[in-house]
Design an enzyme around this catalytic site. Structure first.
Site, PDB file in Angstrom:
ATOM      1  CB  SER A 244     -24.420  -2.888  40.285  1.00 16.48           C
ATOM      2  OG  SER A 244     -23.815  -3.320  39.086  1.00 16.48           O
TER       3      SER A 244
ATOM      4  CE1 TYR B 188     -22.513  -7.298  43.304  1.00 18.68           C
ATOM      5  CE2 TYR B 188     -22.688  -7.003  40.935  1.00 18.68           C
ATOM      6  CZ  TYR B 188     -22.438  -6.486  42.191  1.00 18.68           C
ATOM      7  OH  TYR B 188     -22.113  -5.157  42.334  1.00 18.68           O
TER       8      TYR B 188
ATOM      9  CE  LYS C 162     -24.594  -4.642  44.720  1.00 17.92           C
ATOM     10  NZ  LYS C 162     -24.272  -4.035  46.006  1.00 17.92           N
TER      11      LYS C 162
HETATM   12  P1  NAD Z   1     -15.022  -3.849  47.961  1.00 14.96           P
HETATM   13  O1  NAD Z   1     -15.062  -5.324  48.005  1.00 14.96           O
HETATM   14  O2  NAD Z   1     -13.705  -3.179  47.782  1.00 14.96           O
HETATM   15  O3  NAD Z   1     -15.724  -3.235  49.271  1.00 14.96           O
HETATM   16  C1  NAD Z   1     -16.822  -3.849  49.888  1.00 14.96           C
HETATM   17  C2  NAD Z   1     -16.488  -3.991  51.372  1.00 14.96           C
HETATM   18  O4  NAD Z   1     -17.590  -4.588  52.076  1.00 14.96           O
HETATM   19  C3  NAD Z   1     -15.276  -4.894  51.601  1.00 14.96           C
HETATM   20  O5  NAD Z   1     -14.293  -4.190  52.343  1.00 14.96           O
HETATM   21  C4  NAD Z   1     -15.837  -6.089  52.394  1.00 14.96           C
HETATM   22  O6  NAD Z   1     -14.891  -6.593  53.319  1.00 14.96           O
HETATM   23  C5  NAD Z   1     -17.066  -5.469  53.055  1.00 14.96           C
HETATM   24  N1  NAD Z   1     -18.118  -6.433  53.408  1.00 14.96           N
HETATM   25  C6  NAD Z   1     -18.651  -7.405  52.623  1.00 14.96           C
HETATM   26  N2  NAD Z   1     -19.581  -8.089  53.307  1.00 14.96           N
HETATM   27  C7  NAD Z   1     -19.669  -7.524  54.541  1.00 14.96           C
HETATM   28  C8  NAD Z   1     -20.440  -7.799  55.720  1.00 14.96           C
HETATM   29  N3  NAD Z   1     -21.303  -8.810  55.757  1.00 14.96           N
HETATM   30  N4  NAD Z   1     -20.249  -7.021  56.819  1.00 14.96           N
HETATM   31  C9  NAD Z   1     -19.364  -6.004  56.797  1.00 14.96           C
HETATM   32  N5  NAD Z   1     -18.589  -5.715  55.726  1.00 14.96           N
HETATM   33  C10 NAD Z   1     -18.743  -6.469  54.619  1.00 14.96           C
HETATM   34  O7  NAD Z   1     -16.037  -3.388  46.813  1.00 14.96           O
HETATM   35  P2  NAD Z   1     -16.264  -1.950  46.182  1.00 14.96           P
HETATM   36  O8  NAD Z   1     -15.764  -1.989  44.791  1.00 14.96           O
HETATM   37  O9  NAD Z   1     -15.791  -0.899  47.114  1.00 14.96           O
HETATM   38  O10 NAD Z   1     -17.845  -1.961  46.111  1.00 14.96           O
HETATM   39  C11 NAD Z   1     -18.663  -1.343  47.099  1.00 14.96           C
HETATM   40  C12 NAD Z   1     -20.113  -1.582  46.747  1.00 14.96           C
HETATM   41  O11 NAD Z   1     -20.365  -1.066  45.450  1.00 14.96           O
HETATM   42  C13 NAD Z   1     -20.508  -3.061  46.691  1.00 14.96           C
HETATM   43  O12 NAD Z   1     -21.793  -3.197  47.268  1.00 14.96           O
HETATM   44  C14 NAD Z   1     -20.553  -3.382  45.212  1.00 14.96           C
HETATM   45  O13 NAD Z   1     -21.468  -4.400  44.905  1.00 14.96           O
HETATM   46  C15 NAD Z   1     -21.007  -2.051  44.635  1.00 14.96           C
HETATM   47  N6  NAD Z   1     -20.582  -1.891  43.228  1.00 14.96           N
HETATM   48  C16 NAD Z   1     -19.257  -1.928  42.922  1.00 14.96           C
HETATM   49  C17 NAD Z   1     -18.859  -1.796  41.583  1.00 14.96           C
HETATM   50  C18 NAD Z   1     -17.394  -1.847  41.204  1.00 14.96           C
HETATM   51  O14 NAD Z   1     -17.092  -1.953  40.015  1.00 14.96           O
HETATM   52  N7  NAD Z   1     -16.454  -1.741  42.131  1.00 14.96           N
HETATM   53  C19 NAD Z   1     -19.836  -1.632  40.581  1.00 14.96           C
HETATM   54  C20 NAD Z   1     -21.175  -1.586  40.938  1.00 14.96           C
HETATM   55  C21 NAD Z   1     -21.546  -1.717  42.292  1.00 14.96           C
HETATM   56  C1  UD1 Z   2     -18.643  -6.559  35.921  1.00 13.21           C
HETATM   57  C2  UD1 Z   2     -19.904  -7.243  36.278  1.00 13.21           C
HETATM   58  C3  UD1 Z   2     -20.862  -6.241  36.886  1.00 13.21           C
HETATM   59  C4  UD1 Z   2     -20.242  -5.599  38.109  1.00 13.21           C
HETATM   60  C5  UD1 Z   2     -18.928  -4.967  37.701  1.00 13.21           C
HETATM   61  C6  UD1 Z   2     -18.196  -4.459  38.911  1.00 13.21           C
HETATM   62  C7  UD1 Z   2     -20.065  -9.124  34.708  1.00 13.21           C
HETATM   63  C8  UD1 Z   2     -20.845  -9.724  33.583  1.00 13.21           C
HETATM   64  N1  UD1 Z   2     -20.453  -7.892  35.110  1.00 13.21           N
HETATM   65  O1  UD1 Z   2     -18.972  -5.585  34.957  1.00 13.21           O
HETATM   66  O2  UD1 Z   2     -22.036  -6.888  37.260  1.00 13.21           O
HETATM   67  O3  UD1 Z   2     -21.109  -4.612  38.650  1.00 13.21           O
HETATM   68  O4  UD1 Z   2     -18.087  -5.943  37.057  1.00 13.21           O
HETATM   69  O5  UD1 Z   2     -17.716  -5.504  39.680  1.00 13.21           O
HETATM   70  O6  UD1 Z   2     -19.154  -9.737  35.224  1.00 13.21           O
HETATM   71  N2  UD1 Z   2     -12.549  -7.567  29.964  1.00 13.21           N
HETATM   72  C9  UD1 Z   2     -11.559  -8.067  29.149  1.00 13.21           C
HETATM   73  N3  UD1 Z   2     -10.489  -8.648  29.744  1.00 13.21           N
HETATM   74  C10 UD1 Z   2     -10.359  -8.770  31.103  1.00 13.21           C
HETATM   75  C11 UD1 Z   2     -11.370  -8.241  31.922  1.00 13.21           C
HETATM   76  C12 UD1 Z   2     -12.474  -7.652  31.317  1.00 13.21           C
HETATM   77  O7  UD1 Z   2     -11.651  -7.988  27.921  1.00 13.21           O
HETATM   78  O8  UD1 Z   2      -9.358  -9.327  31.577  1.00 13.21           O
HETATM   79  C13 UD1 Z   2     -13.704  -6.902  29.316  1.00 13.21           C
HETATM   80  C14 UD1 Z   2     -15.024  -7.562  29.679  1.00 13.21           C
HETATM   81  O9  UD1 Z   2     -15.284  -8.629  28.806  1.00 13.21           O
HETATM   82  C15 UD1 Z   2     -15.988  -6.377  29.525  1.00 13.21           C
HETATM   83  C16 UD1 Z   2     -15.142  -5.151  29.915  1.00 13.21           C
HETATM   84  O10 UD1 Z   2     -13.774  -5.576  29.815  1.00 13.21           O
HETATM   85  O11 UD1 Z   2     -16.371  -6.254  28.201  1.00 13.21           O
HETATM   86  C17 UD1 Z   2     -15.387  -4.680  31.322  1.00 13.21           C
HETATM   87  O12 UD1 Z   2     -15.293  -5.804  32.195  1.00 13.21           O
HETATM   88  P1  UD1 Z   2     -15.330  -5.674  33.774  1.00 13.21           P
HETATM   89  O13 UD1 Z   2     -14.361  -4.660  34.233  1.00 13.21           O
HETATM   90  O14 UD1 Z   2     -15.235  -7.043  34.345  1.00 13.21           O
HETATM   91  O15 UD1 Z   2     -16.767  -5.045  34.078  1.00 13.21           O
HETATM   92  P2  UD1 Z   2     -18.224  -5.526  33.618  1.00 13.21           P
HETATM   93  O16 UD1 Z   2     -18.219  -6.856  32.994  1.00 13.21           O
HETATM   94  O17 UD1 Z   2     -18.856  -4.408  32.855  1.00 13.21           O
END
Ligand code: NAD
Ligand code: UD1
Length: 333
Positions: A125, A149, A153
């Protein structure tokens, strides 16, 4: 090719599995449903009977069963999406985050070693950059943790990097910026269990009338409209980046970390306005205080992804907003 997907019932893992199956790969998915349900696995079972094998497994607690699954699958590559991902929650329950994210990754690597699987793509991330001063962010910038978190990572990337030094494994850590939107068939979309914290799912809730207004966290940043900027990337672009990562693994060695972002900053107000315009719906908002731990601006320099992986994001805010709304209108939350 056979691909093993951890976290396959989740938003990104489920979308990746769908696309991999559409491409004709054999996909073995596992998930413990800690942040998902069997909605995605059962859709995939109906659509791709032959090539989709799913099992409910917890990577922390089911070591023997995971090895058994690996022996059955004999995958060419593993894509490791499984993990807990809510920053706020990680601050309240840090030990749970460390245990789940780190131990599951250690167990996965042990399992790969035990079964001779040598290629890994890991979901990292942009959070690993903390409050990076230089924008856009390149991969050479130092990592810094602002949350538990984020610490997990950074630690998992280091773990994978060390594991690759033994020359028995090659890996790509993909540092996602802000994934949004839904897959083109509007079936798989972001539907976290419990209340979402991220901006796009929050906007969607206002569109559906679940919340009356969206709170904009901070209207005093030094950006053009005073709201914070992020690099939103369409889920289909993000998923394509994983296929590019898999191809790259066939010709590289060691461990590389690569940004997946568009390279374009978008403010909170811009995203809300785009959502209103492209979906023809009003999203009332109010300005509130900054959210604790938020950074002002965070966007990718995506040139390494282009040079190493031959990947570049294609989609804009229009599709991100239309698909996020379209999927929820079709399926409900
Ligand atoms: P998500 O929560 O929808 O999917 C993650 C899945 O992993 C879930 O279905 C959960 O049940 C499963 N899981 C968690 N712990 C587990 C375990 N111990 N054993 C087996 N399964 C397990 O999240 P996502 O948005 O699909 O994210 C996927 C990956 O991408 C994550 O590692 C997250 O940190 C990373 N990521 C997501 C974002 C985002 O904005 N969505 C941003 C940066 C990184
Ligand atoms: C967040 C996490 C990041 C993670 C990512 C995906 C933090 C500080 N960072 O990113 O580590 O990888 O989510 O899970 O939490 N916002 C509003 N109103 C809302 C929600 C969000 O104004 O109700 C704003 C936030 O302040 C930010 C932007 O929207 O400026 C994006 O927020 P968000 O979608 O939560 O993502 P990040 O904070 O970038």
């Amino acid at each position: 090719m056979k691909i093993l997907v951890t976290g396959a019932a989740g938003y990104i893992g489920g979308t990746f599995a769908f696309e991999a199956l559409k491409k004709g790969y054999k996909v073995f998915g596992l998930d413990n449903f800690s942040n998902s349900t069997d909605f995605v696995p059962s859709i995939l079972s109906r659509k791709f009977k032959k090539n989709w094998v799913f099992t409910e497994l917890d990577l922390v607690h089911h070591k023997a069963e995971t090895i058994e699954f690996f022996n059955q699958a004999k995958p060419d590559v593993v894509i490791h999406f499984a993990g807990l991902k809510a920053v706020g929650e990680s601050e309240i329950q840090p030990i749970w985050y460390w245990e789940n994210n780190l131990i599951s990754s250690i167990n996965l690597l042990k399992c790969m070693k035990a079964t001779g699987v040598k290629k890994l793509v890991f979901s990292s991330s942009a959070t690993v950059y903390g409050d990076a001063k230089q924008q856009p962010i390149t991969e050479t910038q130092p990592t810094k943790s602002l949350s538990s978190y984020g610490s997990t990572k950074i630690a998992i990337e280091q773990l994978i990097y060390d594991a690759c030094k033994s020359k028995n494994m090659n890996a790509v850590c993909l540092r996602y910026f802000n994934p949004v939107g839904a897959h083109e068939e509007n079936i798989i979309f972001e539907s976290p269990l419990g209340e979402p914290n991220n901006l796009m799912p929050r906007i969607v809730r206002v569109g559906l009338g679940i919340d009356k207004k969206i709170k904009i966290f901070g209207h005093d940043y030094s950006t053009s409209d005073k709201t914070a900027e992020r690099d939103y990337i369409h889920i289909s672009d993000l998923v394509d980046g994983h296929f590019a990562g898999v191809q790259y693994l066939a010709k590289m060695s060691g461990c590389h970390s690569v940004n997946l972002g568009t390279g374009k900053p978008t403010s909170v107000l811009e995203l809300i306005n785009a959502f209103q315009q492209h979906n023809n719906i009003e999203i009332p908002f109010e300005f509130c205080n900054r959210r604790l731990g938020d950074v002002e601006t965070c966007y990718a320099n995506p040139t390494l992804a282009e040079s190493l992986l031959g990947w570049r994001a294609k989609y804009g805010l229009d599709l991100m907003c239309k698909s996020a709304w379209g999927a929820v209108k079709k399926n409900g939350l």
